[in-house]
Design an enzyme around this catalytic site. Structure first.
Site, PDB file in Angstrom:
ATOM      1  N   ASN A 130       0.910  -1.142  -0.015  1.00  0.00           N
ATOM      2  CA  ASN A 130       0.075   0.036   0.127  1.00  0.00           C
ATOM      3  C   ASN A 130       0.915   1.396  -0.221  1.00  0.00           C
ATOM      4  O   ASN A 130       1.894   1.504   0.931  1.00  0.00           O
ATOM      5  CB  ASN A 130      -0.716   0.153   1.166  1.00  0.00           C
ATOM      6  N   CYS A 271       0.018  10.381   6.698  1.00  0.00           N
ATOM      7  CA  CYS A 271      -1.110  10.993   6.004  1.00  0.00           C
ATOM      8  C   CYS A 271      -2.054  11.480   6.781  1.00  0.00           C
ATOM      9  O   CYS A 271      -2.870  10.718   7.272  1.00  0.00           O
ATOM     10  CB  CYS A 271      -1.511  10.039   4.764  1.00  0.00           C
ATOM     11  N   TYR A 277     -10.318  11.487   6.063  1.00  0.00           N
ATOM     12  CA  TYR A 277     -11.448  10.954   5.224  1.00  0.00           C
ATOM     13  C   TYR A 277     -11.212   9.555   4.931  1.00  0.00           C
ATOM     14  O   TYR A 277     -11.948   8.725   4.739  1.00  0.00           O
ATOM     15  CB  TYR A 277     -11.455  11.721   3.930  1.00  0.00           C
ATOM     16  N   SER A 318     -18.754  10.072   5.172  1.00  0.00           N
ATOM     17  CA  SER A 318     -17.464  10.738   5.629  1.00  0.00           C
ATOM     18  C   SER A 318     -17.957  12.125   6.358  1.00  0.00           C
ATOM     19  O   SER A 318     -17.099  12.565   7.370  1.00  0.00           O
ATOM     20  CB  SER A 318     -16.421  10.772   4.808  1.00  0.00           C
ATOM     21  N   ASP A 380     -18.906  18.592   4.531  1.00  0.00           N
ATOM     22  CA  ASP A 380     -18.229  17.697   3.340  1.00  0.00           C
ATOM     23  C   ASP A 380     -16.672  17.537   3.771  1.00  0.00           C
ATOM     24  O   ASP A 380     -16.180  18.715   4.467  1.00  0.00           O
ATOM     25  CB  ASP A 380     -18.215  18.085   2.066  1.00  0.00           C
ATOM     26  N   CYS A 417      -1.480  14.605  -4.629  1.00  0.00           N
ATOM     27  CA  CYS A 417      -0.492  13.574  -3.542  1.00  0.00           C
ATOM     28  C   CYS A 417       0.216  12.812  -4.545  1.00  0.00           C
ATOM     29  O   CYS A 417      -0.062  12.410  -5.655  1.00  0.00           O
ATOM     30  CB  CYS A 417      -1.646  12.745  -2.865  1.00  0.00           C
ATOM     31  N   CYS A 468       1.732  14.191   7.433  1.00  0.00           N
ATOM     32  CA  CYS A 468       2.151  14.905   5.940  1.00  0.00           C
ATOM     33  C   CYS A 468       0.943  15.652   5.612  1.00  0.00           C
ATOM     34  O   CYS A 468      -0.129  15.231   5.850  1.00  0.00           O
ATOM     35  CB  CYS A 468       2.416  13.769   5.009  1.00  0.00           C
ATOM     36  N   CYS A 471      -0.851  18.146   0.668  1.00  0.00           N
ATOM     37  CA  CYS A 471      -1.992  18.492  -0.299  1.00  0.00           C
ATOM     38  C   CYS A 471      -2.646  19.754   0.261  1.00  0.00           C
ATOM     39  O   CYS A 471      -3.358  20.390  -0.566  1.00  0.00           O
ATOM     40  CB  CYS A 471      -3.115  17.493  -0.392  1.00  0.00           C
TER      41      CYS A 471
HETATM   42  S1  SF4 Z   1      -0.127  14.713   0.042  1.00  0.00           S
HETATM   43 FE1  SF4 Z   1      -2.180  14.840   1.291  1.00  0.00          FE
HETATM   44  S2  SF4 Z   1      -3.097  12.638   0.606  1.00  0.00           S
HETATM   45 FE2  SF4 Z   1      -0.863  12.688   0.180  1.00  0.00          FE
HETATM   46  S3  SF4 Z   1      -0.013  11.660   1.660  1.00  0.00           S
HETATM   47 FE3  SF4 Z   1       0.342  13.829   2.046  1.00  0.00          FE
HETATM   48  S4  SF4 Z   1      -1.558  14.517   3.136  1.00  0.00           S
HETATM   49 FE4  SF4 Z   1      -2.040  12.293   2.493  1.00  0.00          FE
END
Ligand code: SF4
Length: 501
Positions: A130, A271, A277, A318, A380, A417, A468, A471
């Site tokens: 994954n 992440c 979500y 969600s 949302d 991402c 992280c 995004c």
């Molecule tokens: S960029 Fe966004 S979706 Fe991708 S791992 Fe980082 S936080 Fe998660």
């Protein structure tokens, strides 16, 4: 089916063409493994994959070890489409590796389904991944020895080939796995099965989740590894711990305790979108269910961007916990204003634009009895391109809502991402091109507000250093090659994202 000689027979694909790319971030994969002598490991893995179905709906597969041989069954489709009782009954054994896939690297086709099973001088191994590598091209060049036959188009297969080549050069399993992991850059949560051991490994950033648990009592020596803790709950396994960032855990047949060791210096950056979500609300992160976290972000959203209204509704599924949290903090009544058809998967044939304009609403249907004459706050989890949100707002107004105030339980998504989540290129992300006010006008909402980045992190009761958040801010924790970066970062001059990371 496939035996350890690598021959493979795939059933007729059951998926249908996808008419339109969905307007949301999509999870990449779920991995699962069971080591349990005397237990129906294939059946247990089936249930585990079923609980992880939200992490990937394009293909599913299970590989089972039995007396030194591997049986593999994988195909396109949902877990319940790929497996039936007859198939599972033909898969006895004591170790199973499972995988659900949604394509991020490589197209959606049967040869890219996992697990990958390869033969080595020490016997076969099965492998599931994954995440997403950001140095796949470089890795492929390194591994291309003129003999290796790359059969799929995925980065996952490359990690498996790196393990195979290291073993065939004379290494034992564990050093071979560590060597292969050290060649990879990106996000990788892995489960690897051999004839007598199960290995679970997470990249040093711990971008994608991975947990393990115990099946049965302390002496059973039965272990389960899963992308999320909901995969343990479904088969009655007790949660033990996360596989830590940079950790390799070895579970051996007959051992009552696993061997845990760091293969790389950890630099945790999980992440944050998993919490907002992607992961299931009953999965546990940092000691609590995500349902609780999502309620808390709704409370913070109400504190940050309150508004006078009669009702608060969530976009199922969600958006619901955050809507409940918003209601708790604001005192505005929570109601079910949207009903979701739960049986629309990614393989569903979407209606054409003309059919949609004629009123076909496949996934969400608003309830006029609830909404008519009301000032509505709709919660949302994110806005990606904005096309779905715009239709949703119109549907709420058609159902009689007098005002529509949209609140988003994450900050604006401005960057794509590269770590295992399928996102559009940057120029497709509405928040990368428009201001919040411009998005408000585009969606035709009365007001629009997003959760702040500080609020998102505060709700997790952890420091922003642990996550992280690329995004939302372009701070990519894992450096990428220019070619990878330029593939999606259409709006940024070359080098900008690298300097942020
Ligand atoms: S960029 Fe966004 S979706 Fe991708 S791992 Fe980082 S936080 Fe998660």
């Amino acid at each position: 089916m496939q035996n350890h000689d690598g021959s493979q027979k795939l059933r007729r694909p059951v998926h249908q063409p996808i008419a339109e790319r969905p307007d949301r971030m999509e999870e990449a994969c779920g991995v699962y493994a069971v080591l349990a002598d005397g237990q129906p490991v294939a059946n247990l893995t089936y249930f585990g994959l079923y609980s992880l179905q939200h992490r990937g709906q394009e293909s599913a597969g299970i590989a089972v070890f039995n007396h030194g041989k591997v049986r593999l069954h994988k195909d396109m489709g949902l877990v319940s489409q790929v497996f039936d009782q007859d198939v599972l009954a033909r898969m006895p054994g004591n170790l199973a590796i499972g995988h659900n896939r949604y394509s991020t690297t490589g197209s959606s086709k049967a040869c890219n389904a996992q697990p990958v099973v390869l033969m080595t001088r020490l016997g076969p191994f099965a492998f599931a991944h994954n995440g997403n590598l950001v140095n796949a091209a470089e890795l492929r060049d390194k591994l291309d020895d003129g003999q290796t036959e790359f059969t799929s188009t995925t980065d996952s297969e490359l990690i498996a080939f790196a393990i195979q080549q290291a073993v065939n050069r004379g290494m034992d399993w564990k050093p071979a796995i560590i060597e292969a992991a050290a060649m990879c850059r990106g996000a990788f949560s892995l489960v690897i099965g051999t004839v007598d051991a199960l290995y679970a490994l997470r990249d040093s950033y711990g971008i994608r989740p991975l947990v393990f648990g115990r099946l049965g009592d302390a002496q059973s020596g039965h272990w389960v590894v899963s992308s999320e803790s909901c995969g343990l709950d479904i088969i009655g396994a007790a949660f033990e711990a996360d596989v830590d960032p940079g950790e390799l855990i070895t579970f051996r047949l007959g051992d009552t305790e696993p061997k845990r060791e760091q293969w790389a210096e950890p630099s945790a950056r999980m992440c944050v979108f998993e919490m907002i979500y992607f992961a299931r609300p009953d999965s546990r992160f940092f000691g609590e269910s995500l349902y609780s976290y999502r309620q808390r972000i709704g409370q913070i959203l109400a504190r940050e961007s309150g508004v006078e209204a009669d009702l608060v509704i969530g976009v199922p599924d969600s958006g619901i916990p955050a809507a409940i949290g918003f209601s708790q903090a604001s005192g505005i009544t929570f109601a079910d204003g949207l009903i979701k058809n739960r049986y629309v998967g990614r393989t569903f044939i979407q209606p054409t634009q003309a059919m949609r304009e004629a009123g076909i609403r496949v996934k969400l249907n608003p309830l006029p009895d609830v909404l008519a004459g009301k000032r509505v706050v709709v919660i949302d989890d994110s806005i990606v391109r904005g096309t779905t949100s715009r239709k949703l707002v119109q549907a709420l107004r058609d159902a009689g809502a007098t005002e529509v105030h949209m609140r988003i339980s994450s900050p604006p998504v401005t960057h794509p991402c590269f770590y295992g989540i399928d996102t559009d290129t940057q120029d497709q992300l509405i928040a990368a091109r428009l201001t919040v006010k411009q998005i408000e006008d585009h969606l035709k909402v009365d007001t629009l507000a997003y959760l702040s980045k500080e609020g998102m992190v505060e709700a997790a009761h952890a420091s922003s250093e642990h996550f992280c958040t690329a995004c939302f801010d372009g701070s990519y924790p894992i450096p990428m090659d220019d070619s990878v970066r330029s593939s999606k970062l259409m709006l940024e001059p070359s080098g900008v994202a690298a300097s942020k990371g």
